[in-house]
Design a protein around this motif. Sequence first.
Motif, mmCIF file in Angstrom:
data_model
loop_
_atom_site.group_PDB
_atom_site.id
_atom_site.type_symbol
_atom_site.label_atom_id
_atom_site.label_comp_id
_atom_site.label_asym_id
_atom_site.label_seq_id
_atom_site.Cartn_x
_atom_site.Cartn_y
_atom_site.Cartn_z
ATOM 1 N N VAL A 58 13.241 0.815 -20.520
ATOM 2 C CA VAL A 58 14.206 0.577 -19.448
ATOM 3 C C VAL A 58 14.170 1.798 -18.540
ATOM 4 O O VAL A 58 14.226 2.940 -19.024
ATOM 5 C CB VAL A 58 15.634 0.367 -19.992
ATOM 6 C CG1 VAL A 58 16.635 0.227 -18.845
ATOM 7 C CG2 VAL A 58 15.693 -0.876 -20.872
ATOM 8 N N ALA A 59 14.058 1.587 -17.234
ATOM 9 C CA ALA A 59 14.001 2.698 -16.285
ATOM 10 C C ALA A 59 15.272 3.533 -16.355
ATOM 11 O O ALA A 59 16.364 3.024 -16.643
ATOM 12 C CB ALA A 59 13.797 2.173 -14.870
ATOM 13 N N MET A 118 13.928 -4.034 -10.083
ATOM 14 C CA MET A 118 14.405 -5.284 -10.677
ATOM 15 C C MET A 118 13.323 -5.850 -11.579
ATOM 16 O O MET A 118 12.140 -5.560 -11.402
ATOM 17 C CB MET A 118 14.758 -6.287 -9.565
ATOM 18 C CG MET A 118 15.323 -7.614 -10.050
ATOM 19 S SD MET A 118 15.545 -8.772 -8.678
ATOM 20 C CE MET A 118 16.831 -7.940 -7.752
ATOM 21 N N GLY A 119 13.713 -6.667 -12.554
ATOM 22 C CA GLY A 119 12.745 -7.337 -13.399
ATOM 23 C C GLY A 119 11.897 -6.335 -14.174
ATOM 24 O O GLY A 119 12.380 -5.313 -14.654
ATOM 25 N N ALA A 120 10.581 -6.619 -14.282
ATOM 26 C CA ALA A 120 9.705 -5.788 -15.101
ATOM 27 C C ALA A 120 9.505 -4.391 -14.538
ATOM 28 O O ALA A 120 9.045 -3.503 -15.250
ATOM 29 C CB ALA A 120 8.354 -6.473 -15.264
ATOM 30 N N ALA A 121 9.821 -4.140 -13.277
ATOM 31 C CA ALA A 121 9.784 -2.779 -12.739
ATOM 32 C C ALA A 121 10.941 -1.957 -13.293
ATOM 33 O O ALA A 121 10.852 -0.728 -13.389
ATOM 34 C CB ALA A 121 9.850 -2.804 -11.218
ATOM 35 N N ASP A 181 0.812 -1.218 0.000
ATOM 36 C CA ASP A 181 0.000 0.000 0.000
ATOM 37 C C ASP A 181 0.847 1.272 0.000
ATOM 38 O O ASP A 181 0.365 2.331 -0.410
ATOM 39 C CB ASP A 181 -0.927 0.018 1.212
ATOM 40 C CG ASP A 181 -1.981 -1.078 1.137
ATOM 41 O OD1 ASP A 181 -2.429 -1.391 0.016
ATOM 42 O OD2 ASP A 181 -2.336 -1.630 2.193
ATOM 43 N N GLY A 182 2.074 1.174 0.457
ATOM 44 C CA GLY A 182 2.933 2.347 0.497
ATOM 45 C C GLY A 182 4.190 2.055 1.292
ATOM 46 O O GLY A 182 4.308 1.008 1.934
ATOM 47 N N PHE A 183 5.130 2.968 1.230
ATOM 48 C CA PHE A 183 6.374 2.775 1.969
ATOM 49 C C PHE A 183 7.020 4.128 2.233
ATOM 50 O O PHE A 183 6.746 5.124 1.545
ATOM 51 C CB PHE A 183 7.335 1.866 1.189
ATOM 52 C CG PHE A 183 7.840 2.472 -0.095
ATOM 53 C CD1 PHE A 183 9.037 3.195 -0.126
ATOM 54 C CD2 PHE A 183 7.125 2.350 -1.280
ATOM 55 C CE1 PHE A 183 9.495 3.768 -1.304
ATOM 56 C CE2 PHE A 183 7.574 2.921 -2.464
ATOM 57 C CZ PHE A 183 8.764 3.628 -2.478
ATOM 58 N N THR A 184 7.877 4.144 3.216
ATOM 59 C CA THR A 184 8.725 5.303 3.497
ATOM 60 C C THR A 184 10.132 4.785 3.737
ATOM 61 O O THR A 184 10.327 3.619 4.127
ATOM 62 C CB THR A 184 8.246 6.079 4.731
ATOM 63 O OG1 THR A 184 8.222 5.197 5.878
ATOM 64 C CG2 THR A 184 6.852 6.664 4.503
ATOM 65 N N GLN A 185 11.104 5.634 3.510
ATOM 66 C CA GLN A 185 12.483 5.239 3.784
ATOM 67 C C GLN A 185 13.190 6.345 4.542
ATOM 68 O O GLN A 185 12.847 7.529 4.426
ATOM 69 C CB GLN A 185 13.228 4.892 2.497
ATOM 70 C CG GLN A 185 13.344 5.996 1.472
ATOM 71 C CD GLN A 185 14.268 5.593 0.323
ATOM 72 O OE1 GLN A 185 15.379 5.087 0.537
ATOM 73 N NE2 GLN A 185 13.817 5.794 -0.914
ATOM 74 N N ASP A 186 14.168 5.923 5.327
ATOM 75 C CA ASP A 186 14.997 6.858 6.087
ATOM 76 C C ASP A 186 16.439 6.391 6.001
ATOM 77 O O ASP A 186 16.767 5.489 5.223
ATOM 78 C CB ASP A 186 14.509 6.964 7.540
ATOM 79 C CG ASP A 186 14.375 5.603 8.217
ATOM 80 O OD1 ASP A 186 15.321 4.793 8.099
ATOM 81 O OD2 ASP A 186 13.333 5.342 8.848
ATOM 82 N N ARG A 190 8.262 2.379 -8.539
ATOM 83 C CA ARG A 190 9.077 3.218 -9.421
ATOM 84 C C ARG A 190 8.506 4.638 -9.500
ATOM 85 O O ARG A 190 9.237 5.621 -9.431
ATOM 86 C CB ARG A 190 9.151 2.591 -10.809
ATOM 87 C CG ARG A 190 10.123 3.302 -11.756
ATOM 88 C CD ARG A 190 10.128 2.686 -13.142
ATOM 89 N NE ARG A 190 8.855 2.848 -13.810
ATOM 90 C CZ ARG A 190 8.137 1.849 -14.329
ATOM 91 N NH1 ARG A 190 8.576 0.619 -14.249
ATOM 92 N NH2 ARG A 190 6.978 2.087 -14.917
ATOM 93 N N SER A 191 7.196 4.731 -9.617
ATOM 94 C CA SER A 191 6.558 6.042 -9.678
ATOM 95 C C SER A 191 6.755 6.812 -8.378
ATOM 96 O O SER A 191 7.019 8.021 -8.385
ATOM 97 C CB SER A 191 5.061 5.883 -9.971
ATOM 98 O OG SER A 191 4.853 5.288 -11.234
ATOM 99 N N ALA A 192 6.598 6.124 -7.240
ATOM 100 C CA ALA A 192 6.761 6.788 -5.945
ATOM 101 C C ALA A 192 8.182 7.320 -5.757
ATOM 102 O O ALA A 192 8.387 8.315 -5.055
ATOM 103 C CB ALA A 192 6.402 5.818 -4.819
ATOM 104 N N CYS A 193 9.151 6.670 -6.390
ATOM 105 C CA CYS A 193 10.545 7.109 -6.300
ATOM 106 C C CYS A 193 10.873 8.202 -7.315
ATOM 107 O O CYS A 193 11.997 8.721 -7.322
ATOM 108 C CB CYS A 193 11.485 5.916 -6.506
ATOM 109 S SG CYS A 193 11.451 4.703 -5.173
ATOM 110 N N GLY A 194 9.904 8.530 -8.165
ATOM 111 C CA GLY A 194 10.140 9.565 -9.160
ATOM 112 C C GLY A 194 11.074 9.154 -10.275
ATOM 113 O O GLY A 194 11.712 9.992 -10.910
#
Length: 499
Positions: free
Chosen positions: A254-255, A266-269, A111-116, A151-155
């Motif tokens: 390709v990203a 990784m992979g299809a992302a 559903d979502g994630f955050t990183q620090d 990928r979208s959330a990471c811009g």
Amino acid sequence: MGCAAWCWSRATARWTRPRSVRSARVSMELFRRWGVAEKIRCAEFPGARPPDIAWVTQVGGHEIHRFERFTHDTHTPEPEQICPADWLLPVLLTAVGTHPGGSILFRHRLDGFTQDADGVTARVSRLAEGDTTTIRASYLVSTDGPCSLVRSACGIQSTPRFEPQVLRGIVFRAPRLAEGLAARGYRPALTYFLLQSCGARFPLQAMDNNGTFKLIAGSDEGAIDALSLVRDAIAFDTPTEVLSDELTNVPLMVAERYRAGRVFLMGAAAHTLSPPGGFGRNIAIADAADLGWKLAAEHAGWAGAGLLDSYDAERRPVALEGLEAAGIALRSRGSDDLSGRLRDDTSEGVLARTELGLQLAESVAHWDVDAPEVHFGHGYRSSLVVGDEVKMTAPWRPSSDPGFRAAHAWLRPGVSTLDIFGDGFVLVCFAPHQRLGEVVRAFEQRGVPLQILKCADPEIAELYRYPYVLVRPDDHVAWRGHQPPADPLLLADMVRGAC
């Protein structure tokens, strides 16, 4: 080498759609390391059916060219394998394990994630129950497909590099097709390419040993009903039943980057490549092998600051090469003008088929089914690879070129050089030297796992060409020399990403 991990998927643990999975030689080598290669080969597919590829006017019609598959495997201990997806998935699940005893969670959604600075916190829902749980980890690796939310959330942008492909997939049953071919004296094949006078070349592949097939046609054929397309693909009357008829949009992209902080793609992302050549799936498996040993090194504490960044530097160019190769394979399917006489039983038809057969034999049409130059022929160019850049030229042959996969050779019956690699670094030595102890101590000082492989086989020494070759955990050559490294500490720092 390894570390604890959780994996979750929206899918169920069962694969219900007929699909045949081609594991290229490099993938089978990795499956060999992970202990599942032999189980995959027990799929009993394609069984007695020759795994060949045939270019034909129709199945049971005129055969124009045939590629005998699995006859070119002298450079690997693990030949390519075709395995139905509904067999491959249980093999891999058994090896990894599903929750609660294992690490794979099915029917779960991110559903979502955050990183620090210290890790990633992910919010995950159970789809059946609707409740949410939180998972805390050091890193997040996303394989959530071409429309990746991560990928979208990471811009991270992912711009298509070619016009997206729209393919029509028709799955059908023809339970008596093999019987009909045998009665007419035709040799069966695993995959057929149906050559159309319009220039198109539609693949038709066996999906199991029970008469299930899949025909891939272009979206331009959408006005023709599926049963008519199937019947036109076969040169004689035989009972057929259409099971499904679907359109699939394949974006060729390709990203722009594979990493955003503690999140990796990784992979299809990270890349979506068209089906020809099997590049996408097999590149994704190698992605996992590359990132896997680097994350394990980070977990073990011996990774340098640049080791994880090298995942993007090494794997993204491979996807770009694969995208170009897939484009070549797609073009080999053709929009060429083919003779309208290909099906004719006349002297003009014989001449048209002979000329086209010669063209196919000399072309890259085999890349659709066999492209070892792509799967083996890529070399990493990153700060982890020490040595001058080497261009692999045809006829390709793995050796000890820096950045490339180290050569396979049999050390003794059943044991390949590749079987020795994988657990840390390996220094392959074809000559004794008093300074080898210095190398061992330098790697120990940095905490980098290293073993020495002394080999006295002159044929293997000739294959590797250099008396001292350092191989990484992913089988790729990190360094080679005519003498042991002059500064072993510097070499240890370079190959672990500390320089």
